[in-house]
Design an enzyme around this catalytic site. Structure first.
Site, PDB file in Angstrom:
ATOM      1  N   HIS A 106       0.528  -0.993   0.180  1.00  0.00           N
ATOM      2  CA  HIS A 106       0.195   0.147  -0.423  1.00  0.00           C
ATOM      3  C   HIS A 106       0.627   1.326   0.487  1.00  0.00           C
ATOM      4  O   HIS A 106       0.810   1.924   1.040  1.00  0.00           O
ATOM      5  CB  HIS A 106      -1.049  -0.330   1.775  1.00  0.00           C
ATOM      6  CG  HIS A 106      -1.565  -1.172   1.379  1.00  0.00           C
ATOM      7  ND1 HIS A 106      -2.197  -1.684   2.088  1.00  0.00           N
ATOM      8  CD2 HIS A 106      -1.897  -2.197   0.171  1.00  0.00           C
ATOM      9  CE1 HIS A 106      -2.809  -2.878   2.185  1.00  0.00           C
ATOM     10  NE2 HIS A 106      -2.861  -3.412   0.917  1.00  0.00           N
TER      11      HIS A 106
HETATM   12  C1  FAD Z   1      -0.983  -7.908  -3.535  1.00  0.00           C
HETATM   13  C2  FAD Z   1      -1.427  -7.447  -3.135  1.00  0.00           C
HETATM   14  C3  FAD Z   1      -2.940  -7.123  -2.396  1.00  0.00           C
HETATM   15  C4  FAD Z   1      -3.636  -5.896  -1.627  1.00  0.00           C
HETATM   16  N1  FAD Z   1      -5.080  -5.791  -0.896  1.00  0.00           N
HETATM   17  C5  FAD Z   1      -5.307  -5.023  -0.690  1.00  0.00           C
HETATM   18  C6  FAD Z   1      -6.764  -5.316   0.294  1.00  0.00           C
HETATM   19  O1  FAD Z   1      -6.513  -6.115   1.039  1.00  0.00           O
HETATM   20  N2  FAD Z   1      -6.833  -4.259   0.566  1.00  0.00           N
HETATM   21  C7  FAD Z   1      -6.031  -2.857   0.176  1.00  0.00           C
HETATM   22  O2  FAD Z   1      -7.439  -1.775   0.199  1.00  0.00           O
HETATM   23  N3  FAD Z   1      -6.136  -2.347  -0.824  1.00  0.00           N
HETATM   24  C8  FAD Z   1      -5.073  -3.956  -1.368  1.00  0.00           C
HETATM   25  N4  FAD Z   1      -4.365  -3.666  -2.218  1.00  0.00           N
HETATM   26  C9  FAD Z   1      -3.788  -2.613  -2.312  1.00  0.00           C
HETATM   27  C10 FAD Z   1      -5.010  -2.279  -4.389  1.00  0.00           C
HETATM   28  O3  FAD Z   1      -4.602  -3.248  -4.892  1.00  0.00           O
HETATM   29  C11 FAD Z   1      -4.439  -1.330  -4.758  1.00  0.00           C
HETATM   30  O4  FAD Z   1      -5.004  -0.105  -3.865  1.00  0.00           O
HETATM   31  C12 FAD Z   1      -5.587  -0.430  -6.010  1.00  0.00           C
HETATM   32  O5  FAD Z   1      -4.891  -1.893  -7.064  1.00  0.00           O
HETATM   33  C13 FAD Z   1      -5.199   0.782  -6.502  1.00  0.00           C
HETATM   34  O6  FAD Z   1      -6.208   0.400  -7.771  1.00  0.00           O
HETATM   35  P1  FAD Z   1      -5.811   1.822  -9.048  1.00  0.00           P
HETATM   36  O7  FAD Z   1      -6.860   1.785  -9.932  1.00  0.00           O
HETATM   37  O8  FAD Z   1      -4.818   2.712  -8.390  1.00  0.00           O
HETATM   38  O9  FAD Z   1      -4.949   0.452  -9.437  1.00  0.00           O
HETATM   39  P2  FAD Z   1      -4.387  -0.802  -9.948  1.00  0.00           P
HETATM   40  O10 FAD Z   1      -5.914  -1.294  -9.662  1.00  0.00           O
HETATM   41  O11 FAD Z   1      -3.513  -1.619  -9.869  1.00  0.00           O
HETATM   42  O12 FAD Z   1      -4.998  -0.946 -11.877  1.00  0.00           O
HETATM   43  C14 FAD Z   1      -4.233  -0.251 -12.384  1.00  0.00           C
HETATM   44  C15 FAD Z   1      -4.442  -0.655 -14.024  1.00  0.00           C
HETATM   45  O13 FAD Z   1      -3.478  -0.118 -15.201  1.00  0.00           O
HETATM   46  C16 FAD Z   1      -2.712  -0.775 -15.610  1.00  0.00           C
HETATM   47  N5  FAD Z   1      -1.796  -0.035 -16.260  1.00  0.00           N
HETATM   48  C17 FAD Z   1      -0.419   0.207 -15.808  1.00  0.00           C
HETATM   49  N6  FAD Z   1      -0.298   0.858 -16.258  1.00  0.00           N
HETATM   50  C18 FAD Z   1      -0.475   0.748 -18.331  1.00  0.00           C
HETATM   51  C19 FAD Z   1       0.098   1.226 -19.224  1.00  0.00           C
HETATM   52  N7  FAD Z   1       1.097   2.329 -19.536  1.00  0.00           N
HETATM   53  N8  FAD Z   1      -1.035   1.161 -20.348  1.00  0.00           N
HETATM   54  C20 FAD Z   1      -1.706   0.729 -20.236  1.00  0.00           C
HETATM   55  N9  FAD Z   1      -2.152   0.287 -18.531  1.00  0.00           N
HETATM   56  C21 FAD Z   1      -1.556  -0.015 -17.657  1.00  0.00           C
HETATM   57  C22 FAD Z   1      -2.630  -1.726 -15.075  1.00  0.00           C
HETATM   58  O14 FAD Z   1      -2.427  -2.928 -15.399  1.00  0.00           O
HETATM   59  C23 FAD Z   1      -3.440  -2.240 -13.964  1.00  0.00           C
HETATM   60  O15 FAD Z   1      -5.055  -2.970 -15.094  1.00  0.00           O
HETATM   61  C24 FAD Z   1      -2.837  -4.480  -2.330  1.00  0.00           C
HETATM   62  C25 FAD Z   1      -1.797  -4.831  -3.462  1.00  0.00           C
HETATM   63  C26 FAD Z   1      -1.839  -5.514  -3.786  1.00  0.00           C
HETATM   64  C27 FAD Z   1      -1.020  -5.458  -4.482  1.00  0.00           C
END
Ligand code: FAD
Length: 300
Positions: A227
């Site tokens: 996180h």
């Molecule tokens: C192992 C793990 C466990 C977790 N557990 C928890 C939990 O228990 N509780 C919690 O609140 N949070 C948890 N998190 C954090 C949570 O995953 C993130 O807070 C959340 O996914 C963030 O959302 P986001 O939309 O910002 O990014 P993401 O969900 O990562 O989405 C970003 C997307 O953009 C895509 N992308 C990236 N770069 C590019 C590019 N150049 N071109 C096209 N597409 C691209 C990626 O493939 C991805 O699909 C965890 C994270 C991990 C890694």
């Protein structure tokens, strides 16, 4: 914007509106590579992209019971977890403790992960038949407790473009400069001792896990949650924030950047609920304000 397609061709994609939502680290990396917002300089304390990088400050306890106590760690659901929120955020008076921030504590039995979900008592070898025997003895007789703590941002914890290492396309990698500070150590010790009392009250045969010790440094080999926060934060002042309150870049107004990169500090709670809430907030502003009248939604 430009991207490289599956055939390795560089493609230019014109866009009226760009939503940068690639995850906290990648949002910051893409902004730095694209020259959107002034990069942060920790020496002068100027610039905005890369500043306020914060993590989460966790503490873990494993309590081992005798074979007559069955904890069945192979089943469970996140929603069945139990948490204590009394020592999170400003839910308690910090006055005499000398730190800010806090943690929820919880037992959240959601089904164990391979390897990391197989804790064994202290002194067990890390592999081989003795390790296997210890796993078999303790797998269904232990409880794991976590404190996912808040983490403040500091001038010397930041993200920038790496001056040495590049990716396959010749682009600099993102560099993370980070270490624990006094507040983090004090908070870790306080939280760990409170959680330890709960573990002791469960009357296990053995408890393992320790808080951070004074002078401890960040260690990439120790799980510290996934996180990460900040680096392209929302704020009121374009001198100290990369985005305005609608997650719109102060610098390039047709770029919006949802994600935990917008958090000015790391939370005790996990980030995704707040990431989603801020994204709804931003999407509403885009739909109801920006699309009708493209341009900065907040005047600097
Ligand atoms: C192992 C793990 C466990 C977790 N557990 C928890 C939990 O228990 N509780 C919690 O609140 N949070 C948890 N998190 C954090 C949570 O995953 C993130 O807070 C959340 O996914 C963030 O959302 P986001 O939309 O910002 O990014 P993401 O969900 O990562 O989405 C970003 C997307 O953009 C895509 N992308 C990236 N770069 C590019 C590019 N150049 N071109 C096209 N597409 C691209 C990626 O493939 C991805 O699909 C965890 C994270 C991990 C890694």
């Amino acid at each position: 914007m430009t991207y490289v397609d599956a055939q390795g061709r560089q493609v230019e994609q014109p866009a009226d509106l760009v939503i940068l939502s690639a995850f906290q680290f990648h949002n910051v990396h893409l902004m730095l590579l694209s020259g959107i917002g002034k990069p942060y300089n920790p020496i002068t304390n100027e610039g905005v992209v890369g500043r306020n990088f914060a993590y989460q400050n966790i503490s873990t306890i494993k309590a081992f019971f005798g074979k007559d106590v069955h904890t069945n760690n192979f089943i469970g659901a996140g929603g069945a977890g139990v948490g204590v929120d009394d020592f999170n955020a400003d839910n308690f008076d910090h006055g005499k403790y000398g730190f800010v921030g806090g943690s929820p504590f919880w037992v959240n039995q959601a089904g164990v992960k391979p390897i990391s979900g197989l804790p064994v008592p202290q002194g067990t070898p890390g592999w081989g038949s003795k390790w296997k025997a210890a796993v078999a003895d303790h797998y269904t007789h232990h409880v794991s407790m976590d404190a996912h703590g808040a983490h403040q941002s500091y001038r010397n914890n930041y993200l920038d473009l790496d001056p040495n290492y590049k990716d396959a396309y010749g682009q600099p990698l993102l560099r993370m400069t980070f270490d624990w500070q006094d507040n983090d150590i004090k908070m870790s010790q306080f939280m760990h001792h409170r959680m330890h009392k709960i573990a002791v009250a469960m009357n296990p045969k053995e408890i393992i896990g320790a808080p951070k010790t004074q002078g401890a440094h960040f260690d990439t080999t120790v799980y510290q949650t996934t996180h990460m926060n900040g680096g392209a934060i929302m704020g009121e002042d374009p001198q100290t924030s990369a985005l305005n309150r609608y997650l719109q870049s102060w610098d390039v107004p047709n770029v919006f950047v949802p994600g935990a990169s917008a958090f000015p500090q790391g939370l005790g709670y996990n980030p995704t609920g707040m990431v989603a809430a801020l994204t709804y907030w931003s999407a509403q502003a885009i739909r109801e304000q920006y699309l009708k009248n493209p341009g900065p939604l907040v005047q600097a």
